[in-house]
Design an enzyme around this catalytic site. Structure first.
Site, PDB file in Angstrom:
ATOM      1  N   HIS A 158       0.811  -1.220   0.000  1.00 48.40           N
ATOM      2  CA  HIS A 158       0.000   0.000   0.000  1.00 48.40           C
ATOM      3  C   HIS A 158       0.845   1.272   0.000  1.00 48.40           C
ATOM      4  CE1 HIS A 158       0.645  -0.096   4.442  1.00 48.40           C
ATOM      5  NE2 HIS A 158       0.476   1.215   4.338  1.00 48.40           N
ATOM      6  N   ASP A 180       0.306  -7.701   1.871  1.00 48.81           N
ATOM      7  CA  ASP A 180       0.667  -6.284   1.814  1.00 48.81           C
ATOM      8  C   ASP A 180       2.195  -6.165   1.819  1.00 48.81           C
ATOM      9  OD1 ASP A 180       0.596  -3.551   1.812  1.00 48.81           O
ATOM     10  OD2 ASP A 180      -0.102  -3.342   3.892  1.00 48.81           O
ATOM     11  N   SER A 237       4.187   2.702   8.336  1.00 41.15           N
ATOM     12  CA  SER A 237       3.869   1.738   7.288  1.00 41.15           C
ATOM     13  C   SER A 237       5.095   1.396   6.446  1.00 41.15           C
ATOM     14  CB  SER A 237       2.781   2.290   6.364  1.00 41.15           C
ATOM     15  OG  SER A 237       1.522   2.265   6.989  1.00 41.15           O
TER      16      SER A 237
END
Length: 276
Positions: free
Chosen positions: A75, A129, A223
């Site tokens: 992402h 992910d 992230s």
């Protein structure tokens, strides 16, 4: 925070040479960083950290895994932004980073040659992910720029899954505000996946890790960054990446979900072989 060794080789009946890593010369951390007990990382604690940015504006974290590749989350690069990768970064407010008289050389900038995202990624629950970034040029390892270790021996997956305590590093904010200027060091504890299923009302699968952390310590900007632990190999200690920061609570509260690196090691090796 004290580092508990993830795997003690004599306990598993392994010799140091039997533990297989993606990159042999990996995970070396300054001994002073091992003693860090602060929420801010030691200046020598994350030489594998990658700072992904767009024109200087921080976007995501990542980890250097060999001379050419950075590991991050799907992402983080799914929107087609024009990103660059900075290696050897610690304090984004300064060009020459120091902690008292302890200094590291300036960071180095790299352009992205190719971004390879896992085609099995699902947006609703962020299964798979994970993504790899191939840098436009070869990375020369230095004191402040080194690769993290990835274990390639899948027979050790069950031992890694039994481990409970880890650390994550990143520049994420403690709230939903601006990212941290200085690299953070975040203590993390493994939870049963049902905790994340119940919290987010989506499946938390075998390729994901559910974790607990103090409120506000893992948030926006973390992230793509690594979660891992130390592995003792004979008289040496190296840092092994176990997870990648995937998603969590908008208010920066526990629990959070990480991508399981070992579960994707075949995909990582396949990509590196295909695009050397």
């Amino acid at each position: 925070m004290f580092w508990f060794p993830l795997i003690v080789c004599f306990f598993l009946g392994l010799k140091p040479g039997m533990l297989q890593f993606l990159e042999s010369n990996c995970g070396r951390m300054d001994s002073r960083a091992l003693q860090n007990t602060n929420s801010l990382a030691h200046i020598h604690e994350g030489p594998w950290m990658a700072y992904l940015h767009a024109g200087g504006k921080f976007h995501c974290g990542g980890s250097l895994i060999n001379h050419r590749y950075v590991l991050t989350a799907y992402h983080c690069i799914q929107h087609g932004e024009t990103l660059s990768v900075r290696l050897g970064e610690y304090n984004t407010a300064t060009y020459n980073d120091c902690n008292g008289n302890d200094c590291i050389p300036p960071y180095e900038e790299f352009q992205i040659d190719k971004a390879i995202r896992n085609k099995d990624y699902t947006r609703n629950n962020r299964f798979h992910d994970i993504a790899l970034i191939r840098l436009s040029r070869w990375v020369e390892y230095k004191a402040h720029i080194k690769p993290i270790c990835l274990i390639t021996d899948k027979s050790l997956h069950s031992y890694i899954e039994s481990m409970q305590d880890f650390k994550a590093t990143g520049w994420g904010s403690r709230t939903r505000g601006s990212p941290s200027r200085t690299l953070k060091s975040i203590p993390i504890h493994r939870l049963d996946r049902s905790e994340c299923r119940n919290r987010y009302m989506v499946e938390c699968g075998s390729g994901q890790i559910c974790v607990d952390h103090e409120p506000g310590v893992a948030c926006g900007g973390d992230s793509g960054g690594p979660m891992g632990h130390m592995v003792r190999l004979g008289d040496q200690t190296v840092y092994v990446q176990v997870g990648i920061v995937s998603y969590g609570n908008p208010e920066c509260r526990s629990p959070s979900v990480f991508t399981d690196v070992m579960n994707h090691i075949d995909w990582i090796q396949m990509v590196i072989r295909r695009f050397p």
